[in-house]
Write a protein that holds these residues in place. Structure first.
Motif, mmCIF file in Angstrom:
data_model
loop_
_atom_site.group_PDB
_atom_site.id
_atom_site.type_symbol
_atom_site.label_atom_id
_atom_site.label_comp_id
_atom_site.label_asym_id
_atom_site.label_seq_id
_atom_site.Cartn_x
_atom_site.Cartn_y
_atom_site.Cartn_z
ATOM 1 N N GLU A 3 0.834 -1.196 0.000
ATOM 2 C CA GLU A 3 0.000 0.000 0.000
ATOM 3 C C GLU A 3 0.871 1.249 0.000
ATOM 4 O OE1 GLU A 3 -3.370 1.754 2.919
ATOM 5 O OE2 GLU A 3 -3.269 -0.415 2.662
ATOM 6 N N ARG A 4 0.499 2.241 -0.817
ATOM 7 C CA ARG A 4 1.230 3.505 -0.875
ATOM 8 C C ARG A 4 0.713 4.435 0.217
ATOM 9 N NH1 ARG A 4 3.475 2.823 -6.178
ATOM 10 N NH2 ARG A 4 4.891 4.582 -6.326
ATOM 11 N N VAL A 5 1.625 5.170 0.805
ATOM 12 C CA VAL A 5 1.263 6.166 1.809
ATOM 13 C C VAL A 5 0.951 7.462 1.074
ATOM 14 C CG1 VAL A 5 2.086 7.453 3.805
ATOM 15 C CG2 VAL A 5 2.780 5.067 3.501
ATOM 16 N N PRO A 6 -0.220 8.061 1.327
ATOM 17 C CA PRO A 6 -0.564 9.299 0.632
ATOM 18 C C PRO A 6 0.315 10.468 1.079
ATOM 19 C CG PRO A 6 -2.334 8.644 2.125
ATOM 20 C CD PRO A 6 -1.292 7.580 2.185
ATOM 21 N N VAL A 7 0.625 11.333 0.124
ATOM 22 C CA VAL A 7 1.379 12.551 0.384
ATOM 23 C C VAL A 7 0.454 13.712 0.042
ATOM 24 C CG1 VAL A 7 3.423 13.910 -0.211
ATOM 25 C CG2 VAL A 7 3.554 11.395 -0.202
ATOM 26 N N LEU A 8 0.076 14.490 1.053
ATOM 27 C CA LEU A 8 -0.860 15.594 0.877
ATOM 28 C C LEU A 8 -0.113 16.919 0.885
ATOM 29 C CD1 LEU A 8 -3.478 14.352 3.488
ATOM 30 C CD2 LEU A 8 -3.483 13.933 1.028
ATOM 31 N N GLN A 9 -0.597 17.876 0.094
ATOM 32 C CA GLN A 9 0.009 19.201 0.065
ATOM 33 C C GLN A 9 -0.889 20.190 0.796
ATOM 34 O OE1 GLN A 9 0.912 20.766 -3.819
ATOM 35 N NE2 GLN A 9 1.811 22.630 -2.984
#
Length: 146
Positions: A3-9
Motif C-alpha cells: 500500500e502507498r502512503v498518501p502525500v498531501l500538500q
C-alpha cells in the motif's frame, strides 16, 4: 500488494500521515513518492506524522533519516511528529540518532518548526545578499575604489 502512503500538500508543506506499521517496500515507495512530490510542488517543508506507528525497525528508522536527507537536498526541511515514547526508545536502542531529522510532539508544533526554519533561512539569505552587494548596492570592494 504494498500500500502507498498518501502525500498531501498544504500550502508549501507536504504532509505524510503514516497510519500503519510500514514494511520495507512501503518505505521505499514513500521515499520515491515524496522526493517526486517535493520536486513537483516546490514544497519547502515535509511533515511525517508517525502518531499511529507502534513499531519501528532499523530499516524504517534509517529510511526516515534518508528521506530527510533527500528532502534537504531538494530544498525542503523535514519534521517527524507524533513519535511515541516506545518508538523513541527503540530508535535509541538500535543506535539510530536520525541525524538531520527535526522532531516535534504534535503536528501543530511541527508546522511551527517548519515556519521558524523558513524564516531563519530567509533572514540568512537576506544577510548573504547584503554582504555580497554591500549597503549601497555595490560589492564592498568596488565602492571603495571609486
Amino acid at each position: 500488494m504494498t500500500e502507498r502512503v498518501p502525500v498531501l500538500q498544504i500550502g508549501q508543506v507536504l504532509l505524510v500521515s503514516i497510519q500503519t506499521d510500514l514494511d520495507d517496500q512501503s518505505v521505499m515507495l514513500l521515499q520515491d513518492d515524496l522526493a517526486a512530490k517535493v520536486v513537483e510542488t516546490g514544497a519547502h517543508g515535509v511533515v511525517i506524522d508517525i502518531t499511529a506507528v507502534d513499531i519501528v525497525d532499523s530499516f524504517v528508522g534509517r529510511m526516515l533519516s534518508t528521506i530527510a536527507s533527500i528532502s534537504r537536498l531538494l530544498d525542503a526541511q523535514t519534521v517527524v511528529v507524533g513519535m511515541r515514547p516506545a518508538v523513541a526508545i527503540t530508535l535509541v536502542e538500535l543506535g539510530l540518532s536520525l541525524g538531520g531529522v527535526r522532531t516535534a510532539l504534535s503536528l501543530d508544533k511541527g508546522l511551527r518548526v517548519l515556519e521558524q526554519a523558513r524564516a531563519d533561512a530567509m533572514l540568512e539569505s537576506d544577510a548573504l545578499s547584503m554582504s555580497l552587494t554591500g549597503l549601497n548596492g555595490f560589492p564592498p570592494d568596488s565602492a571603495a575604489g571609486l
